[in-house]
Design an enzyme around this catalytic site. Structure first.
Site, PDB file in Angstrom:
ATOM      1  N   HIS B  35       3.060  52.557 -31.135  1.00  0.00           N
ATOM      2  CA  HIS B  35       3.769  51.551 -29.422  1.00  0.00           C
ATOM      3  C   HIS B  35       2.986  50.064 -29.551  1.00  0.00           C
ATOM      4  O   HIS B  35       1.859  50.212 -28.765  1.00  0.00           O
ATOM      5  CB  HIS B  35       3.382  52.351 -28.915  1.00  0.00           C
ATOM      6  CG  HIS B  35       4.154  54.327 -28.182  1.00  0.00           C
ATOM      7  ND1 HIS B  35       3.630  54.871 -29.090  1.00  0.00           N
ATOM      8  CD2 HIS B  35       4.904  54.128 -27.706  1.00  0.00           C
ATOM      9  CE1 HIS B  35       4.652  55.966 -28.724  1.00  0.00           C
ATOM     10  NE2 HIS B  35       5.648  55.712 -27.963  1.00  0.00           N
ATOM     11  N   HIS B  75       0.509  55.929 -24.821  1.00  0.00           N
ATOM     12  CA  HIS B  75       0.378  56.080 -25.441  1.00  0.00           C
ATOM     13  C   HIS B  75       0.482  54.094 -26.334  1.00  0.00           C
ATOM     14  O   HIS B  75       0.408  53.974 -27.255  1.00  0.00           O
ATOM     15  CB  HIS B  75       2.648  55.781 -25.458  1.00  0.00           C
ATOM     16  CG  HIS B  75       2.779  54.351 -23.966  1.00  0.00           C
ATOM     17  ND1 HIS B  75       2.403  55.271 -23.069  1.00  0.00           N
ATOM     18  CD2 HIS B  75       2.925  53.355 -24.564  1.00  0.00           C
ATOM     19  CE1 HIS B  75       2.624  54.120 -22.132  1.00  0.00           C
ATOM     20  NE2 HIS B  75       3.602  52.588 -22.774  1.00  0.00           N
ATOM     21  N   LEU B 126       2.143  61.240 -18.834  1.00  0.00           N
ATOM     22  CA  LEU B 126       1.619  59.610 -17.929  1.00  0.00           C
ATOM     23  C   LEU B 126       1.323  60.451 -16.494  1.00  0.00           C
ATOM     24  O   LEU B 126       2.097  61.240 -16.273  1.00  0.00           O
ATOM     25  CB  LEU B 126       3.427  59.588 -18.172  1.00  0.00           C
ATOM     26  CG  LEU B 126       4.234  58.018 -19.152  1.00  0.00           C
ATOM     27  CD1 LEU B 126       5.122  57.732 -18.935  1.00  0.00           C
ATOM     28  CD2 LEU B 126       2.751  57.753 -19.809  1.00  0.00           C
ATOM     29  N   ASN B 192       5.057  45.278 -16.847  1.00  0.00           N
ATOM     30  CA  ASN B 192       6.287  44.367 -17.617  1.00  0.00           C
ATOM     31  C   ASN B 192       7.721  44.647 -17.605  1.00  0.00           C
ATOM     32  O   ASN B 192       8.410  44.514 -18.502  1.00  0.00           O
ATOM     33  CB  ASN B 192       5.610  44.912 -19.360  1.00  0.00           C
ATOM     34  CG  ASN B 192       6.022  45.855 -19.283  1.00  0.00           C
ATOM     35  OD1 ASN B 192       6.209  47.444 -19.305  1.00  0.00           O
ATOM     36  ND2 ASN B 192       5.547  46.852 -20.348  1.00  0.00           N
ATOM     37  N   HIS B 266       8.449  48.595 -27.235  1.00  0.00           N
ATOM     38  CA  HIS B 266       8.179  49.368 -27.190  1.00  0.00           C
ATOM     39  C   HIS B 266       6.959  50.972 -27.748  1.00  0.00           C
ATOM     40  O   HIS B 266       6.143  50.882 -27.597  1.00  0.00           O
ATOM     41  CB  HIS B 266       8.758  50.626 -25.406  1.00  0.00           C
ATOM     42  CG  HIS B 266       8.189  51.849 -25.051  1.00  0.00           C
ATOM     43  ND1 HIS B 266       6.941  51.634 -24.106  1.00  0.00           N
ATOM     44  CD2 HIS B 266       7.850  52.993 -25.840  1.00  0.00           C
ATOM     45  CE1 HIS B 266       6.569  52.688 -23.884  1.00  0.00           C
ATOM     46  NE2 HIS B 266       7.153  53.360 -24.750  1.00  0.00           N
ATOM     47  N   ARG B 359     -10.090  87.275  -3.545  1.00  0.00           N
ATOM     48  CA  ARG B 359     -10.652  85.872  -2.628  1.00  0.00           C
ATOM     49  C   ARG B 359     -11.440  86.303  -2.170  1.00  0.00           C
ATOM     50  O   ARG B 359     -12.051  85.619  -2.339  1.00  0.00           O
ATOM     51  CB  ARG B 359      -9.064  85.522  -2.428  1.00  0.00           C
ATOM     52  CG  ARG B 359      -8.573  86.375  -0.971  1.00  0.00           C
ATOM     53  CD  ARG B 359      -7.654  86.090  -0.129  1.00  0.00           C
ATOM     54  NE  ARG B 359      -6.872  86.712   1.052  1.00  0.00           N
ATOM     55  CZ  ARG B 359      -6.373  86.678   1.606  1.00  0.00           C
ATOM     56  NH1 ARG B 359      -5.950  85.099   1.945  1.00  0.00           N
ATOM     57  NH2 ARG B 359      -6.160  86.985   3.244  1.00  0.00           N
ATOM     58  N   GLU B 413      -1.717  69.936  -5.430  1.00  0.00           N
ATOM     59  CA  GLU B 413      -2.336  70.520  -6.808  1.00  0.00           C
ATOM     60  C   GLU B 413      -2.341  70.269  -7.723  1.00  0.00           C
ATOM     61  O   GLU B 413      -3.622  69.749  -8.063  1.00  0.00           O
ATOM     62  CB  GLU B 413      -1.405  71.779  -6.414  1.00  0.00           C
ATOM     63  CG  GLU B 413      -1.252  72.556  -5.483  1.00  0.00           C
ATOM     64  CD  GLU B 413      -0.085  72.437  -4.712  1.00  0.00           C
ATOM     65  OE1 GLU B 413       0.665  71.505  -5.272  1.00  0.00           O
ATOM     66  OE2 GLU B 413       0.469  72.652  -3.604  1.00  0.00           O
ATOM     67  N   ASP B 471       6.270  86.445   2.115  1.00  0.00           N
ATOM     68  CA  ASP B 471       6.259  84.806   1.551  1.00  0.00           C
ATOM     69  C   ASP B 471       6.925  84.934   0.338  1.00  0.00           C
ATOM     70  O   ASP B 471       7.876  83.710   0.723  1.00  0.00           O
ATOM     71  CB  ASP B 471       4.686  84.121   1.398  1.00  0.00           C
ATOM     72  CG  ASP B 471       4.314  82.987   2.177  1.00  0.00           C
ATOM     73  OD1 ASP B 471       5.361  83.561   3.759  1.00  0.00           O
ATOM     74  OD2 ASP B 471       2.577  83.184   2.303  1.00  0.00           O
ATOM     75  N   HIS B 475       6.814  82.535  -3.411  1.00  0.00           N
ATOM     76  CA  HIS B 475       5.258  82.041  -3.583  1.00  0.00           C
ATOM     77  C   HIS B 475       4.339  82.720  -3.944  1.00  0.00           C
ATOM     78  O   HIS B 475       3.635  83.434  -4.745  1.00  0.00           O
ATOM     79  CB  HIS B 475       5.031  82.727  -2.529  1.00  0.00           C
ATOM     80  CG  HIS B 475       5.054  81.359  -1.014  1.00  0.00           C
ATOM     81  ND1 HIS B 475       5.637  80.602  -0.953  1.00  0.00           N
ATOM     82  CD2 HIS B 475       4.102  80.874  -0.952  1.00  0.00           C
ATOM     83  CE1 HIS B 475       6.320  79.345  -0.755  1.00  0.00           C
ATOM     84  NE2 HIS B 475       4.329  78.884  -0.004  1.00  0.00           N
TER      85      HIS B 475
END
Lengths: 671, 671
Positions: B35, B75, B126, B192, B266, B359, B413, B471, B475
């Site tokens: 690129h 890139h 990205l 750009n 590109h 948990r 998240e 739920d 979930h």
């Protein structure tokens, strides 16, 4: 269009809203779990929306020109269930509300598409609803461009919460909707300033209204408990050509005097005492799960209005010269016609034997598909030339011209996938869209909803292995085949050549309730397939590409770009005197669904070697005990594809060596 | 801090920038892939940034107080490699640039953390870079709050492209950074107006500057080729207390006369002719891969300046009363101390035998961990009370007070996971963060980068099966264990009780180069484990929880909340006279890494039944041929957990029946 003039204005919308509040808190109380705060907070705005604006016919919930309503804040499901009950949806009895969140009821914890009439999409994973709604609103404009206001003229309404708007997918959806100028999309934001952890000020300082304005939206703010003001803003939103955000400042759990305005009302029952106090505070004197006749009647008037509007529409359809075409758009594709066209195409390929990447093979198949099925809608997340998703004659949809059939989704895999769900749910168009397979991860939550809802969305995912070469491990899927195969109700196709690719397209398009992921190579691959008459062998999931006959010494099983590796290995081993079968296995899920006899005949009794440029997870099921797997054991690397195949040992030489080791007859040496 | 005054101002920054352009186009040309457009477009801004602002020491690239530079638009990797070469990084020889994108070179297609010195994070997918940089900038402020300006006082610079800012994750990152007021974060947007498919106007109409302003950022726009203006805006950005966006309007492929400003530059080599034309147009008269001495010297001056600044810092550190504490923050945790503390904790649990959700077991373990390791940083994506991630004494980080150790990440998240990568990469703090396991999908691309980069980030993922109940299927993870196990270099822990949970925490914290996902139950589970001395059995991956001795009739293998199901089934079968082993398998990856003898001793030779409330994918490897699997075959449902376990047949009764079928001795009947 403000429909209130048609409505009995004597009815007190405050009491209509309180009916929602009472049902929500009662149902959550009965279930001992759920989310009362949101339905209680948004009851006023929702009442105004439905009473004065939404066109909906409870007697025909799937009427094509209905308004779409998406509860993006899906945890507030009791809002939707209460609405449906009050509007008179036949399948939403009071008994269903009593059985909120119980196994087998229609009133699941979150709204589940298909569980009850009128649930337009499954929501709960935050942000999905608003992004799906973008696809619905886009469909509406595209179909409107084809069929005009007479047949297609409806709104898409969304209720979204703070969580929906914090999720990244909301950015992709908002940006896309603003860009395409989807003016029929109206989002009511439940601006209650509360999330689970506490006030939104714990985690955000965003000026939400400025954000939407930056994306080209019409934005208006209102007190969500001031019903006249809400009505005025929705009317303004309808009038504005841009998509609209109606920021409704609300009090979460409105009416629960000791808990309202706090996160305590968000996700837990209010408790017996607070429910009693809320009844007192709201002036709601009726027992649990009881709504007085006159309030029910007020809600039923909305439904009756919708029934009349729907009947008028049906008359227009009956008179329309486009009736046949419209109905055809809504129907599944003509499977026989599609099969014939693609079988012709496959025969040509078997004759011409092109050496092309399967992404190119996909384009070749799509040329046939798109000239056979009139309502295909293609697109790509900014990889059009790499995904080969745009065929000759397609033209892009723009805000100025919705007659097109190709969407430039931008660098928005997640938004694309959710929009495709929305297009599929809306009805009338068949969506497919492309990205790189590695970026299936970026849209996985939306793929999951395709699968959970049983929507036959088609994901075109190219650059499906280390075979993409120099872009390196970030772009090279190694675990993605396994991770997609793990997901229930998804066809994961990895075709070996252009013939199998065309077959995969046919299965994907004919599937009624299963999404498909087409995993396609960047690199060129030879045509390996010879004809099998008209039969679509990929529909079998796996089949004998090379059958050595009765006495088999070894079976090589491969997918996609590694089938040619297996074929070359088989050639070497055949030269060494082994009878080697080669199984091409483009779709495990379809193979698993075949009868046991067929599976046994394909897999055989001989030792097996599996070959796939991905991780081994899942292969043991097909390989059995006397077997070997040639594939990836970790992430890829950056380099030319051929170097990578050698480096990672995914070669015919290695497959042959493994096969020889497993199948060799005593005393013989591998040459 | 504008460092230009210290620099030889005679040097022409235009030529320094052209050196980047030439190296970028030459390397892409040599590789025949890559690129060139982005490095050529951003060469001016990058030159100004490094020449006048960045403090970096090529002789000690990991110096803790260096500025962080993240090339989010990964890139454009040749920009980074050219910079490193010119600055004098020892491992970035011209030969490496010649071998751009070749297997085994340091110059991978996208920047890979660990492949060459000074690559702060892996980019390419990205949006990841900018979101990771938020974690780095947050770390800087948190460590600054602990150690002051003397020891911690640096900036985080990012170059992001249009694609980065279209991706949803950018919304989460920008919102979080604005909320926390991370003023040391400065993002240069390569504005750009081009993406792969063509002009950005194909897919976006967003006012990017207004969007950042809405999120509380300082925003300034500049001609990205006007170096003095760029310098002025970066100086302004440094002075502003908010995070800053510097919108650099650039011409992609600047200097390539026939292709610049188009997507043709590109992602493909310019071609021999265009490269020659670009040399002409830029006045760059030197052959490929040659940079004249005086331009190299100008770049090396930057490095020398950094070396001096680093030496001064080192002197401050040597004099600092906090030296020891600072060094300890940067070091891995004291494994022996951690082991002792957690072994004590496990002994207590084995005595008290609490019945708690894992948990909750995780919270109990974290109480010990957080009082043992001084630099833990917890957080949750708005599920603090559900994930049990905040222990006593933790206090939240706010824009006004960075002394805290708990982050309210919001409903983000993906942003959380990327920020944790950034915290881990920055050094000095140990991040963990929570969400529901089903929403691992929302942050999967960032988890993948944890794994690819080998960063020991800890994901606390609760509500790990249908056991979460009402739920419902959105979930309820059913495929997530399999999909995470598919990912290379991740420890997927699913502990059966509080003891195993504590063990999993220990392994996760001691792991140097592997991230961990702790999959934890919502529902209460009995303590099943008895002591094994001090040994951490979870570190074995799987072990015999119940060992019937030498003559084994059947082996039941289970994970997490289904281990108790297996134990109950074993009890039933023992009553029927079978010798049944129960294997708890909390971490497959660790078990696979054990020696073959150990694995064989655990798995035994008897028939096997696997039990897990997830899909079967992957289980065949552990179960072999004479076996059965009791688990999920599709998505879950909404209802109380106990009802769901019965409905889906994940019960001791069914496991016992399967076991009996496989292991029964001829003539005996199951009672």
């Amino acid at each position: 269009m403000n429909l209130v003039a048609e409505h009995n204005e004597i009815i007190d919308e405050a009491q209509m809203a309180n009916a929602i509040r009472a049902l929500a808190m009662d149902a959550v109380e009965a279930a001992k779990s759920g989310h009362p705060g949101m339905p209680m907070g948004m009851a006023d705005a929702a009442t105004v929306l439905f009473n004065r604006f939404v066109k909906i016919d409870p007697t025909q919930p799937n009427w094509p020109d209905r308004d779409r309503f998406v509860l993006s804040a899906g945890h507030g499901s009791m809002l939707l269930y209460a609405l449906h009950h009050l509007l008179g949806f036949q399948d939403m009895s009071m008994d269903q509300l009593r059985r909120f969140r119980q196994l087998g009821s229609r009133t699941a914890g979150h709204p589940e598409f298909g569980h009850a009439a009128g649930i337009e999409t499954t929501t709960g994973p935050l942000g999905q609803g608003i992004a799906t709604a973008v696809g619905m609103a886009l469909s509406e404009r595209m179909l409107n461009a084809r069929f005009g206001d007479e047949l297609v003229d409806h709104h898409t309404y969304v209720i979204a919460g703070d969580g929906c708007l914090m999720e990244g997918i909301s950015h992709e959806a908002i940006d896309l909707a603003g860009h395409l100028g989807l003016g029929r999309l109206i989002v009511l934001w439940d601006d209650n300033q509360i999330t689970i952890d506490g006030p939104t000020s714990l985690s955000t300082s965003l000026d939400q209204k400025a954000r939407f304005a930056a994306a080209g939206w019409h934005v208006v703010a209102v007190d969500g408990h001031d019903r006249e003001a809400v009505a005025k803003t929705i009317a303004e939103a309808q009038a504005d050509p841009r998509p609209s955000l109606v920021a409704c400042r609300t009090i979460i759990g409105f009416g629960a005097p000791n808990k309202q305005g706090t996160s305590a009302t968000h996700g837990a029952p209010l408790g017996k005492e607070e429910v009693a106090a809320a009844r007192e505070s709201l002036g709601w004197i009726y027992p649990p799960f009881e709504v007085p006749e006159e309030i029910v009647h007020a809600w039923r008037v909305i439904g009756a209005r919708g029934t009349r509007i729907r009947a008028e529409w049906q008359e227009r359809l009956a008179r329309s010269p486009q009736q046949e075409e419209f109905v055809a758009h809504l129907a599944p594709p003509d499977a026989a016609r599609l099969h014939a066209a693609l079988a012709d195409h496959r025969r040509r390929l078997c004759g011409e034997r092109p050496k092309v990447a399967t992404r190119k093979g996909s384009e070749l198949a799509l040329e046939v598909v798109n000239s056979t099925i009139p309502n295909m809608v293609g697109g790509s997340a900014d990889l059009t030339g790499s995904n080969n998703t745009r065929t000759k004659g397609m033209h892009p949809v723009t805000r100025a011209d919705f007659t097109g059939n190709y969407i430039h989704y931008g660098v928005r895999e997640h938004g694309m996938a959710a929009a495709m769900n929305g297009i599929s749910l809306h009805g009338g168009l068949r969506p497919y869209g492309g990205t790189f397979l590695a970026f299936a991860d970026y849209c996985r939550p939306a793929i999951r909803l395709s699968a959970l809802m049983g929507r036959p969305v088609i994901y075109v995912m190219t650059h499906d292995s280390i075979g993409l070469g120099e872009d390196g491990p970030t772009h090279q899927p190694v675990e993605h085949l396994a991770s997609l195969r793990a997901m229930p109700n998804v066809y994961v196709f990895r075709p070996a050549d252009a013939v199998e690719t065309a077959e995969a397209w046919e299965v994907a398009l004919v599937a009624a309730k299963t999404p498909s992921v087409l995993c396609l190579s960047r690199q060129d691959l030879p045509t390996l397939r010879t004809e099998h008459g008209d039969e679509n062998m990929t529909a079998r999931g796996a089949y004998l590409l090379r059958d050595p006959g009765a006495s088999r010494d070894l079976t090589l099983i491969a997918t996609g770009s590694e089938v040619v590796v297996a074929v070359e290995a088989a050639d070497r081993l055949a030269a060494d005197g082994l009878a080697v079968a080669v199984v091409s296995a483009p779709c495990w899920e379809l193979f698993a669904a075949q009868e046991a006899d067929y599976r046994a005949s394909v897999l055989g009794e001989a030792p097996r070697v599996g070959v796939e440029a991905g991780v081994a997870l899942g292969w043991a099921e097909w390989l059995g005990s006397n077997s070997s797997f040639v594939g990836m054991t970790g992430f890829g690397a950056s380099g030319p594809a051929a170097d990578l195949y050698n480096h990672f040992g995914i070669t015919a030489e290695r497959v042959a060596a493994e096969g020889w080791r497993l199948a060799r007859k005593p005393g013989e040496e591998h040459k």
